[in-house]
Design a protein around this motif. Structure first.
Motif, PDB file in Angstrom:
ATOM      1  N   ARG A 129       0.869  -1.175   0.000  1.00 37.99           N
ATOM      2  CA  ARG A 129       0.000   0.000   0.000  1.00 37.99           C
ATOM      3  C   ARG A 129       0.906   1.226   0.000  1.00 37.99           C
ATOM      4  O   ARG A 129       1.730   1.397   0.888  1.00 37.99           O
ATOM      5  N   LEU A 130       0.749   2.049  -1.006  1.00 42.41           N
ATOM      6  CA  LEU A 130       1.568   3.253  -1.097  1.00 42.41           C
ATOM      7  C   LEU A 130       1.088   4.281  -0.084  1.00 42.41           C
ATOM      8  O   LEU A 130      -0.091   4.323   0.261  1.00 42.41           O
ATOM      9  N   PRO A 131       1.982   5.121   0.398  1.00 41.10           N
ATOM     10  CA  PRO A 131       1.602   6.128   1.391  1.00 41.10           C
ATOM     11  C   PRO A 131       0.557   7.094   0.841  1.00 41.10           C
ATOM     12  O   PRO A 131       0.546   7.420  -0.340  1.00 41.10           O
ATOM     13  N   ASP A 132      -0.330   7.538   1.722  1.00 37.70           N
ATOM     14  CA  ASP A 132      -1.357   8.514   1.357  1.00 37.70           C
ATOM     15  C   ASP A 132      -0.672   9.849   1.070  1.00 37.70           C
ATOM     16  O   ASP A 132       0.019  10.395   1.932  1.00 37.70           O
ATOM     17  N   PRO A 133      -0.845  10.377  -0.152  1.00 39.38           N
ATOM     18  CA  PRO A 133      -0.184  11.657  -0.478  1.00 39.38           C
ATOM     19  C   PRO A 133      -0.542  12.793   0.477  1.00 39.38           C
ATOM     20  O   PRO A 133       0.267  13.676   0.724  1.00 39.38           O
ATOM     21  N   GLU A 134      -1.747  12.770   1.033  1.00 40.38           N
ATOM     22  CA  GLU A 134      -2.160  13.845   1.944  1.00 40.38           C
ATOM     23  C   GLU A 134      -1.394  13.796   3.268  1.00 40.38           C
ATOM     24  O   GLU A 134      -1.309  14.791   3.968  1.00 40.38           O
ATOM     25  N   LYS A 135      -0.840  12.639   3.606  1.00 43.67           N
ATOM     26  CA  LYS A 135      -0.131  12.486   4.877  1.00 43.67           C
ATOM     27  C   LYS A 135       1.383  12.612   4.720  1.00 43.67           C
ATOM     28  O   LYS A 135       2.115  12.455   5.680  1.00 43.67           O
ATOM     29  N   LYS A 136       1.838  12.890   3.514  1.00 42.62           N
ATOM     30  CA  LYS A 136       3.281  13.020   3.284  1.00 42.62           C
ATOM     31  C   LYS A 136       3.766  14.321   3.910  1.00 42.62           C
ATOM     32  O   LYS A 136       3.274  15.392   3.599  1.00 42.62           O
ATOM     33  N   PRO A 137       4.775  14.223   4.780  1.00 42.75           N
ATOM     34  CA  PRO A 137       5.325  15.466   5.342  1.00 42.75           C
ATOM     35  C   PRO A 137       6.109  16.199   4.263  1.00 42.75           C
ATOM     36  O   PRO A 137       6.653  15.588   3.351  1.00 42.75           O
ATOM     37  N   PRO A 138       6.176  17.524   4.352  1.00 44.55           N
ATOM     38  CA  PRO A 138       6.960  18.273   3.359  1.00 44.55           C
ATOM     39  C   PRO A 138       8.435  17.940   3.503  1.00 44.55           C
ATOM     40  O   PRO A 138       8.899  17.579   4.585  1.00 44.55           O
ATOM     41  N   ARG A 139       9.162  18.054   2.400  1.00 47.85           N
ATOM     42  CA  ARG A 139      10.607  17.852   2.448  1.00 47.85           C
ATOM     43  C   ARG A 139      11.213  18.835   3.434  1.00 47.85           C
ATOM     44  O   ARG A 139      10.684  19.931   3.640  1.00 47.85           O
ATOM     45  N   GLU A 140      12.346  18.462   4.024  1.00 45.26           N
ATOM     46  CA  GLU A 140      12.981  19.321   5.028  1.00 45.26           C
ATOM     47  C   GLU A 140      13.279  20.713   4.495  1.00 45.26           C
ATOM     48  O   GLU A 140      13.004  21.707   5.156  1.00 45.26           O
ATOM     49  N   ASP A 141      13.844  20.797   3.294  1.00 44.62           N
ATOM     50  CA  ASP A 141      14.184  22.118   2.759  1.00 44.62           C
ATOM     51  C   ASP A 141      12.937  22.944   2.487  1.00 44.62           C
ATOM     52  O   ASP A 141      12.914  24.144   2.697  1.00 44.62           O
ATOM     53  N   LYS A 142      11.865  22.300   2.048  1.00 42.41           N
ATOM     54  CA  LYS A 142      10.610  23.017   1.799  1.00 42.41           C
ATOM     55  C   LYS A 142      10.001  23.473   3.127  1.00 42.41           C
ATOM     56  O   LYS A 142       9.467  24.584   3.223  1.00 42.41           O
ATOM     57  N   ALA A 143      10.073  22.637   4.164  1.00 38.52           N
ATOM     58  CA  ALA A 143       9.532  23.001   5.471  1.00 38.52           C
ATOM     59  C   ALA A 143      10.288  24.192   6.057  1.00 38.52           C
ATOM     60  O   ALA A 143       9.677  25.102   6.629  1.00 38.52           O
ATOM     61  N   ARG A 144      11.619  24.184   5.912  1.00 35.15           N
ATOM     62  CA  ARG A 144      12.410  25.322   6.411  1.00 35.15           C
ATOM     63  C   ARG A 144      12.053  26.608   5.674  1.00 35.15           C
ATOM     64  O   ARG A 144      11.896  27.664   6.277  1.00 35.15           O
ATOM     65  N   ALA A 145      11.892  26.516   4.357  1.00 38.73           N
ATOM     66  CA  ALA A 145      11.541  27.700   3.571  1.00 38.73           C
ATOM     67  C   ALA A 145      10.166  28.232   3.976  1.00 38.73           C
ATOM     68  O   ALA A 145       9.976  29.448   4.105  1.00 38.73           O
ATOM     69  N   ARG A 146       9.216  27.333   4.199  1.00 40.65           N
ATOM     70  CA  ARG A 146       7.876  27.770   4.642  1.00 40.65           C
ATOM     71  C   ARG A 146       7.939  28.434   6.001  1.00 40.65           C
ATOM     72  O   ARG A 146       7.282  29.438   6.248  1.00 40.65           O
ATOM     73  N   ALA A 147       8.733  27.858   6.925  1.00 39.57           N
ATOM     74  CA  ALA A 147       8.858  28.429   8.268  1.00 39.57           C
ATOM     75  C   ALA A 147       9.457  29.830   8.204  1.00 39.57           C
ATOM     76  O   ALA A 147       9.020  30.745   8.914  1.00 39.57           O
ATOM     77  N   ARG A 148      10.462  30.029   7.333  1.00 39.66           N
ATOM     78  CA  ARG A 148      11.057  31.368   7.182  1.00 39.66           C
ATOM     79  C   ARG A 148      10.031  32.350   6.622  1.00 39.66           C
ATOM     80  O   ARG A 148       9.952  33.499   7.061  1.00 39.66           O
ATOM     81  N   ALA A 149       9.243  31.901   5.661  1.00 40.95           N
ATOM     82  CA  ALA A 149       8.231  32.788   5.064  1.00 40.95           C
ATOM     83  C   ALA A 149       7.179  33.180   6.100  1.00 40.95           C
ATOM     84  O   ALA A 149       6.768  34.345   6.176  1.00 40.95           O
ATOM     85  N   VAL A 150       6.756  32.225   6.919  1.00 38.61           N
ATOM     86  CA  VAL A 150       5.766  32.514   7.963  1.00 38.61           C
ATOM     87  C   VAL A 150       6.360  33.479   8.979  1.00 38.61           C
ATOM     88  O   VAL A 150       5.702  34.426   9.416  1.00 38.61           O
ATOM     89  N   ALA A 151       7.620  33.271   9.351  1.00 41.13           N
ATOM     90  CA  ALA A 151       8.271  34.159  10.314  1.00 41.13           C
ATOM     91  C   ALA A 151       8.376  35.583   9.768  1.00 41.13           C
ATOM     92  O   ALA A 151       8.176  36.555  10.500  1.00 41.13           O
ATOM     93  N   ARG A 152       8.697  35.702   8.467  1.00 43.05           N
ATOM     94  CA  ARG A 152       8.783  37.042   7.858  1.00 43.05           C
ATOM     95  C   ARG A 152       7.419  37.732   7.872  1.00 43.05           C
ATOM     96  O   ARG A 152       7.321  38.928   8.135  1.00 43.05           O
ATOM     97  N   GLN A 153       6.380  36.987   7.602  1.00 46.25           N
ATOM     98  CA  GLN A 153       5.035  37.581   7.572  1.00 46.25           C
ATOM     99  C   GLN A 153       4.567  37.971   8.963  1.00 46.25           C
ATOM    100  O   GLN A 153       3.779  38.902   9.122  1.00 46.25           O
ATOM    101  N   ALA A 154       5.047  37.253   9.974  1.00 48.75           N
ATOM    102  CA  ALA A 154       4.615  37.527  11.349  1.00 48.75           C
ATOM    103  C   ALA A 154       5.295  38.764  11.936  1.00 48.75           C
ATOM    104  O   ALA A 154       4.772  39.371  12.862  1.00 48.75           O
ATOM    105  N   ARG A 155       6.454  39.155  11.400  1.00 46.40           N
ATOM    106  CA  ARG A 155       7.152  40.339  11.897  1.00 46.40           C
ATOM    107  C   ARG A 155       6.394  41.599  11.510  1.00 46.40           C
ATOM    108  O   ARG A 155       5.926  41.718  10.378  1.00 46.40           O
ATOM    109  N   PRO A 156       6.304  42.551  12.444  1.00 48.50           N
ATOM    110  CA  PRO A 156       5.660  43.829  12.073  1.00 48.50           C
ATOM    111  C   PRO A 156       6.536  44.553  11.047  1.00 48.50           C
ATOM    112  O   PRO A 156       7.750  44.549  11.139  1.00 48.50           O
TER     113      PRO A 156
END
Length: 162
Positions: A129-156
């Motif tokens: 049984r192949l993994p459910d695509p909806e449950k696949k965690p993002p790649r590490e580099d993509k997760a880091r990039a998303r976290a940086r983008a969220v942090a930038r948006q959260a700064r006043p």
């Protein structure tokens, strides 16, 4: 799962990883009857115009989920129930005959031969049984990039005045 359903799964599973998606599709197109692909990681990287390290990472992940396995250096086996290609395969000439021939092989007979090969991983003997695509965690580099983008948006935002 047939290869059409697999292509749909592949598109969903690798939605955030175009290198892996392109690699598996390219390997499907390069495979010989029986599902083997003869190409080095360097050659695959050249074909896709990416770094060899990206190919290595993609092949490692695809191996962990049972889509591809490395048989030896420069030879890979795609999961036969997902990507199998039938066709004509060479046969050794019989004693006394000078010319080697070919034999038409269909998907079911190739699957039978592959399933009987004790050297292949268990993942190839049964369709996992192949993994459910909806449950696949993002790649590490993509997760880091998303976290940086969220942090930038959260700064006043600073307006440049003091």
């Amino acid at each position: 799962m047939d290869s059409q359903a697999f292509l749909c799964w592949l598109a969903d599973y690798y939605r955030d990883d175009l290198v892996s998606l392109r690699l598996i599709v390219r390997m499907m197109g390069m495979q010989k009857p029986g599902g083997t692909v003869e190409a080095t990681q360097t050659k695959l990287a050249e074909l896709l115009k990416v770094k060899q390290s990206q190919i290595s990472r993609s092949l490692k992940e695809a191996g962990q989920i049972g889509v591809v396995v490395k048989l030896k250096a420069g030879t890979y086996q795609l999961h036969p129930r997902l990507t199998l290609r039938g066709g004509r395969v060479p046969i050794e000439p019989k004693p006394g005959l000078r010319v080697a021939g070919t034999m038409k092989v269909d998907q079911l007979s190739l699957l039978d031969a592959i399933e009987d090969n004790e050297d292949l991983p268990d993942a190839f003997r049964e369709l996992r049984r192949l993994p459910d695509p909806e449950k696949k965690p993002p790649r590490e580099d993509k997760a880091r990039a998303r976290a940086r983008a969220v942090a930038r948006q959260a700064r006043p935002e600073e307006d440049g005045t003091s």
